[in-house]
Design an enzyme around this catalytic site. Structure first.
Site, PDB file in Angstrom:
ATOM      1  N   CYS A 157      39.592  14.956  38.270  1.00 55.83           N
ATOM      2  CA  CYS A 157      40.921  14.381  38.042  1.00 55.83           C
ATOM      3  C   CYS A 157      40.787  12.932  37.552  1.00 55.83           C
ATOM      4  O   CYS A 157      40.172  12.099  38.231  1.00 55.83           O
ATOM      5  CB  CYS A 157      41.700  14.422  39.354  1.00 55.83           C
ATOM      6  N   ASN A 158      41.356  12.645  36.389  1.00 56.28           N
ATOM      7  CA  ASN A 158      41.293  11.282  35.848  1.00 56.28           C
ATOM      8  C   ASN A 158      42.017  10.294  36.750  1.00 56.28           C
ATOM      9  O   ASN A 158      41.597   9.154  36.910  1.00 56.28           O
ATOM     10  CB  ASN A 158      41.943  11.229  34.469  1.00 56.28           C
ATOM     11  N   THR A 159      43.127  10.744  37.326  1.00 55.90           N
ATOM     12  CA  THR A 159      43.920   9.857  38.174  1.00 55.90           C
ATOM     13  C   THR A 159      43.116   9.473  39.423  1.00 55.90           C
ATOM     14  O   THR A 159      43.000   8.293  39.763  1.00 55.90           O
ATOM     15  CB  THR A 159      45.238  10.554  38.564  1.00 55.90           C
TER      16      THR A 159
ATOM     17  N   TYR B 146      49.438  14.099  40.733  1.00 59.25           N
ATOM     18  CA  TYR B 146      49.019  12.853  41.367  1.00 59.25           C
ATOM     19  C   TYR B 146      49.446  11.651  40.506  1.00 59.25           C
ATOM     20  O   TYR B 146      49.564  10.547  40.994  1.00 59.25           O
ATOM     21  CB  TYR B 146      47.486  12.801  41.481  1.00 59.25           C
ATOM     22  N   GLY B 147      49.615  11.918  39.232  1.00 54.29           N
ATOM     23  CA  GLY B 147      49.736  10.851  38.244  1.00 54.29           C
ATOM     24  C   GLY B 147      50.901   9.894  38.402  1.00 54.29           C
ATOM     25  O   GLY B 147      50.881   8.786  37.882  1.00 54.29           O
TER      26      GLY B 147
ATOM     27  N   THR C 167      43.095  15.671  32.689  1.00 52.89           N
ATOM     28  CA  THR C 167      42.512  17.019  32.674  1.00 52.89           C
ATOM     29  C   THR C 167      43.299  18.028  31.828  1.00 52.89           C
ATOM     30  O   THR C 167      42.729  18.953  31.279  1.00 52.89           O
ATOM     31  CB  THR C 167      42.476  17.567  34.110  1.00 52.89           C
ATOM     32  N   HIS C 168      44.610  17.847  31.761  1.00 51.25           N
ATOM     33  CA  HIS C 168      45.448  18.840  31.088  1.00 51.25           C
ATOM     34  C   HIS C 168      45.454  18.699  29.563  1.00 51.25           C
ATOM     35  O   HIS C 168      45.812  19.626  28.851  1.00 51.25           O
ATOM     36  CB  HIS C 168      46.898  18.715  31.563  1.00 51.25           C
TER      37      HIS C 168
HETATM   38  N1  DGL Z   1      44.622  15.916  37.012  1.00 48.61           N
HETATM   39  C1  DGL Z   1      45.416  14.777  36.655  1.00 48.61           C
HETATM   40  C2  DGL Z   1      44.606  13.819  35.810  1.00 48.61           C
HETATM   41  O1  DGL Z   1      43.608  14.172  35.217  1.00 48.61           O
HETATM   42  C3  DGL Z   1      46.651  15.180  35.894  1.00 48.61           C
HETATM   43  C4  DGL Z   1      47.707  15.874  36.697  1.00 48.61           C
HETATM   44  C5  DGL Z   1      48.322  14.997  37.742  1.00 48.61           C
HETATM   45  O2  DGL Z   1      49.114  14.085  37.455  1.00 48.61           O
HETATM   46  O3  DGL Z   1      47.999  15.235  38.895  1.00 48.61           O
HETATM   47  O4  DGL Z   1      44.975  12.682  35.728  1.00 48.61           O
END
Ligand code: DGL
Length: 282
Positions: A85-87, A54-55, A198-199
């Site tokens: 998800c932070n995004t 998503y980022g 998250t990663h």
């Molecule tokens: N899960 C996304 C986050 O925490 C990272 C992976 C993505 O770019 O989707 O921002």
């Protein structure tokens, strides 16, 4: 397609599960902490593996995907939603709260920032995340809500996610990329670094080596789990007995999800993964 908020079904609300979504497998770092802290709760985890990452996407697309994910999870009959998800947390949280007004929703930005605010002594805090998270300035705003005086230094690290997804987070390659991204943050003399994706907890050893042992790394998973417990307890929705089950949903073939899932949760999750299609959800 039903469009309820999932809170009006039959049965006792307390017995319903907690919904968690992430763009993919990374949110399992948050799930792991929630499971540890709330072992009696049923959890519905959705990883949007078909549309990760998503980022690098636009705000509108991230909001659309987040809406679909939430809509799907509400149909599972959840009592609360954690946006792991932070995004999505950076870009879509307000839209989700407006669309699903009866559903308690928490994201990862506020709890992570609170933890960082408590940890920093010098008031110099670094934030790393996806382009969308860094571009949104969500961590900076949240940190400034705790203390206007905090100096925030941000860095987008778009290559970190694919490195983890390819299980390359323990390699020399990962170390070189980390050095490339974190060099400038080091120069700013930060004493605290928020892992705003998250990663990134999987890259902690590499990141710690590059920034040095004096810098405290903040992984918001624990803070989010604490907030989840606080929330449920306040709403009198906490389950205090019985063994909670975890149900996994993914939107693409679960191969990589299984592999990283095993690594993160230290057990096989093969039997509880279901593939779902979200395109029809609004
Ligand atoms: N899960 C996304 C986050 O925490 C990272 C992976 C993505 O770019 O989707 O921002």
């Amino acid at each position: 397609m039903a469009k309820g908020n999932g809170l009006s079904g039959s049965g006792v609300l307390r017995d319903k599960g907690i919904g968690i979504f992430d763009s993919g497998v990374g949110g399992l770092t948050v799930l792991r902490e929630i499971k540890k802290m709330l072992p009696h709760e049923d959890i519905f985890y959705l990883g949007d593996t078909a549309r990760v990452p998503y980022g690098n996407r636009s705000k509108n697309t991230i909001i659309k995907y987040s809406m679909q994910n939430t809509h799907f999870l509400t149909e599972m009959g959840i009592k609360m939603l954690v946006v792991a998800c932070n995004t999505s947390s950076s870009v879509a949280l307000n839209a989700l709260r407006n669309r699903f007004p009866g559903l308690p929703i928490i994201g990862v930005i506020e709890p992570g920032s609170e933890q960082a605010n408590g940890a920093t002594k010098s008031g110099r805090v670094g934030v790393i995340g996806t382009r969308a998270t860094i571009g949104s300035g969500s961590y900076r705003s949240a940190l400034h809500r705790f203390d206007r005086g905090i100096k925030v230094f941000q860095q987008a690290c778009p290559l970190f996610v694919p490195v983890v997804e390819e299980s390359m987070h323990r390699t020399r390659f990962a170390h070189d990329i980390a050095r490339h991204y974190l060099q400038s943050l080091k120069k700013h003399n930060i004493d605290t670094l928020i892992l705003g994706c998250t990663h990134y907890p999987l890259l902690s050893p590499v990141i710690q080596r590059v920034v040095g042992n004096k810098v405290k790394l903040i992984n918001s998973g624990q803070a989010v789990a604490l907030k989840t417990r606080e929330y449920l307890s306040k709403l009198d929705l906490l389950k205090t007995q019985g063994k909670g089950n975890i149900h996994f949903f993914v939107t693409d073939t679960p191969l990589q999800f299984k592999k990283i899932g095993r690594l993160l949760l230290s057990h096989d999750i093969d039997n509880s993964i279901h593939k779902v299609v979200l395109e029809d959800y609004e």
